[in-house]
Design a protein around this motif. Sequence first.
Motif, mmCIF file in Angstrom:
data_model
loop_
_atom_site.group_PDB
_atom_site.id
_atom_site.type_symbol
_atom_site.label_atom_id
_atom_site.label_comp_id
_atom_site.label_asym_id
_atom_site.label_seq_id
_atom_site.Cartn_x
_atom_site.Cartn_y
_atom_site.Cartn_z
ATOM 1 N N ALA A 3 10.449 -48.145 1.494
ATOM 2 C CA ALA A 3 10.240 -46.717 1.733
ATOM 3 C C ALA A 3 11.522 -45.928 1.488
ATOM 4 C CB ALA A 3 9.743 -46.497 3.161
ATOM 5 N N LEU A 4 12.650 -46.492 1.904
ATOM 6 C CA LEU A 4 13.930 -45.818 1.687
ATOM 7 C C LEU A 4 14.230 -45.680 0.201
ATOM 8 C CD1 LEU A 4 16.679 -44.676 2.601
ATOM 9 C CD2 LEU A 4 17.525 -47.036 2.588
ATOM 10 N N VAL A 5 14.100 -46.764 -0.553
ATOM 11 C CA VAL A 5 14.421 -46.723 -1.982
ATOM 12 C C VAL A 5 13.518 -45.714 -2.700
ATOM 13 C CG1 VAL A 5 14.481 -48.055 -4.124
ATOM 14 C CG2 VAL A 5 15.332 -49.060 -2.008
ATOM 15 N N GLN A 6 12.251 -45.679 -2.341
ATOM 16 C CA GLN A 6 11.342 -44.713 -2.964
ATOM 17 C C GLN A 6 11.755 -43.285 -2.633
ATOM 18 O OE1 GLN A 6 7.652 -46.296 -1.370
ATOM 19 N NE2 GLN A 6 7.224 -47.431 -3.257
ATOM 20 N N LYS A 7 12.194 -43.062 -1.422
ATOM 21 C CA LYS A 7 12.659 -41.739 -1.016
ATOM 22 C C LYS A 7 13.947 -41.366 -1.751
ATOM 23 C CE LYS A 7 14.053 -39.186 3.180
ATOM 24 N NZ LYS A 7 13.048 -38.099 3.134
ATOM 25 N N LEU A 8 14.865 -42.323 -1.870
ATOM 26 C CA LEU A 8 16.120 -42.073 -2.567
ATOM 27 C C LEU A 8 15.877 -41.784 -4.043
ATOM 28 C CD1 LEU A 8 18.350 -44.880 -0.999
ATOM 29 C CD2 LEU A 8 18.450 -42.433 -0.479
ATOM 30 N N LYS A 9 14.980 -42.535 -4.656
ATOM 31 C CA LYS A 9 14.665 -42.312 -6.074
ATOM 32 C C LYS A 9 14.117 -40.909 -6.287
ATOM 33 C CE LYS A 9 11.955 -44.117 -9.940
ATOM 34 N NZ LYS A 9 11.014 -45.183 -10.397
ATOM 35 N N ALA A 10 13.229 -40.484 -5.412
ATOM 36 C CA ALA A 10 12.656 -39.143 -5.532
ATOM 37 C C ALA A 10 13.718 -38.066 -5.370
ATOM 38 C CB ALA A 10 11.553 -38.964 -4.489
ATOM 39 N N ALA A 11 14.758 -38.365 -4.583
ATOM 40 C CA ALA A 11 15.834 -37.396 -4.347
ATOM 41 C C ALA A 11 16.915 -37.444 -5.429
ATOM 42 C CB ALA A 11 16.460 -37.642 -2.985
ATOM 43 N N GLY A 12 16.792 -38.381 -6.382
ATOM 44 C CA GLY A 12 17.742 -38.449 -7.481
ATOM 45 C C GLY A 12 18.903 -39.400 -7.282
ATOM 46 N N ARG A 45 29.625 -57.069 -6.937
ATOM 47 C CA ARG A 45 29.023 -56.216 -5.909
ATOM 48 C C ARG A 45 27.508 -56.293 -6.036
ATOM 49 N NH1 ARG A 45 32.324 -52.748 -2.696
ATOM 50 N NH2 ARG A 45 31.003 -51.343 -1.500
ATOM 51 N N MET A 46 26.825 -56.465 -4.913
ATOM 52 C CA MET A 46 25.362 -56.507 -4.902
ATOM 53 C C MET A 46 24.829 -55.078 -4.814
ATOM 54 S SD MET A 46 23.017 -58.919 -4.923
ATOM 55 C CE MET A 46 21.358 -59.392 -4.399
ATOM 56 N N VAL A 47 23.990 -54.702 -5.769
ATOM 57 C CA VAL A 47 23.451 -53.343 -5.800
ATOM 58 C C VAL A 47 21.965 -53.387 -6.157
ATOM 59 C CG1 VAL A 47 25.676 -52.383 -6.534
ATOM 60 C CG2 VAL A 47 23.940 -52.928 -8.252
ATOM 61 N N LEU A 48 21.301 -52.281 -5.891
ATOM 62 C CA LEU A 48 19.928 -52.128 -6.349
ATOM 63 C C LEU A 48 19.797 -50.780 -7.051
ATOM 64 C CD1 LEU A 48 16.601 -53.202 -5.077
ATOM 65 C CD2 LEU A 48 16.851 -50.753 -5.397
ATOM 66 N N PHE A 49 19.308 -50.822 -8.287
ATOM 67 C CA PHE A 49 18.984 -49.604 -9.009
ATOM 68 C C PHE A 49 17.536 -49.254 -8.660
ATOM 69 C CE2 PHE A 49 22.241 -51.798 -11.498
ATOM 70 C CZ PHE A 49 23.205 -50.802 -11.570
ATOM 71 N N PRO A 50 17.275 -48.033 -8.197
ATOM 72 C CA PRO A 50 15.925 -47.693 -7.723
ATOM 73 C C PRO A 50 14.805 -48.046 -8.694
ATOM 74 C CG PRO A 50 17.444 -45.975 -7.066
ATOM 75 C CD PRO A 50 18.229 -46.930 -7.943
#
Length: 222
Positions: free
Chosen positions: A170-179, A59-64
């Motif tokens: 921008a999405l990944v940065q927002k997701l990281k900030a949200a946990g 599975r292709m994933v990205l860890f923030p």
Amino acid sequence: MILLDEHIVFPPVSVASPEGVLAIGGDLSPERLMLAYRSGIFPWFDDDSSILWWSPDPRMVLFPDELKISASMRKVISREVFSITFNNNFDAVIRACAATKRPGQEGTWITEEMIAAYVRLHRLGYAKSVEVWQDEMLVGGLYGIDLGHVFCGESMFARVSNASKAGFIALVQKLKAAGHKLVDCQVHTAHLASLGAREIPRDVFMRLLQGEGAPPRSGSVV
């Protein structure tokens, strides 16, 4: 391949074919779609086929924390070439994704049935969009399903260079900030790999999806 009926259930992902096909049939109701995403499964088909349900391995994933921003993209971001909004125009984003021609594909897998289904999920608060604007024109974006700790990316588009990258960053940065712990990118593409996404075994992905375990180190053998 398992044939689904009106019952909203899926077989275990371990029975998927080597290509990742798990089941066929069923519908695109909100209940079935959300069960699919929470179970590590997603639909992918076209107008000429029945609904196909997939769970590929790896599975292709990205860890923030592993997001890669190139020097050239940092310059684009610092110059504020684009303005970015969230959930501003989901309909326009998914239709732009459907209209985008992709290498090796004659048509689109984002059918009218799929569009209607994901618009319903957006209205229910599950499907989210990112819009990338330049001179008040929509030039890029992406959409996916937000599970709270995992964001399941579905598709992205760009009408000008770097637009989809800017939106994704921008999405990944927002997701990281949200946990959020993980972005599910489904299958490998060079575009996603350049942004830091990598492949992990499906069983590891399933544990992370259920909130268990820690991200494997990049380059580690799991």
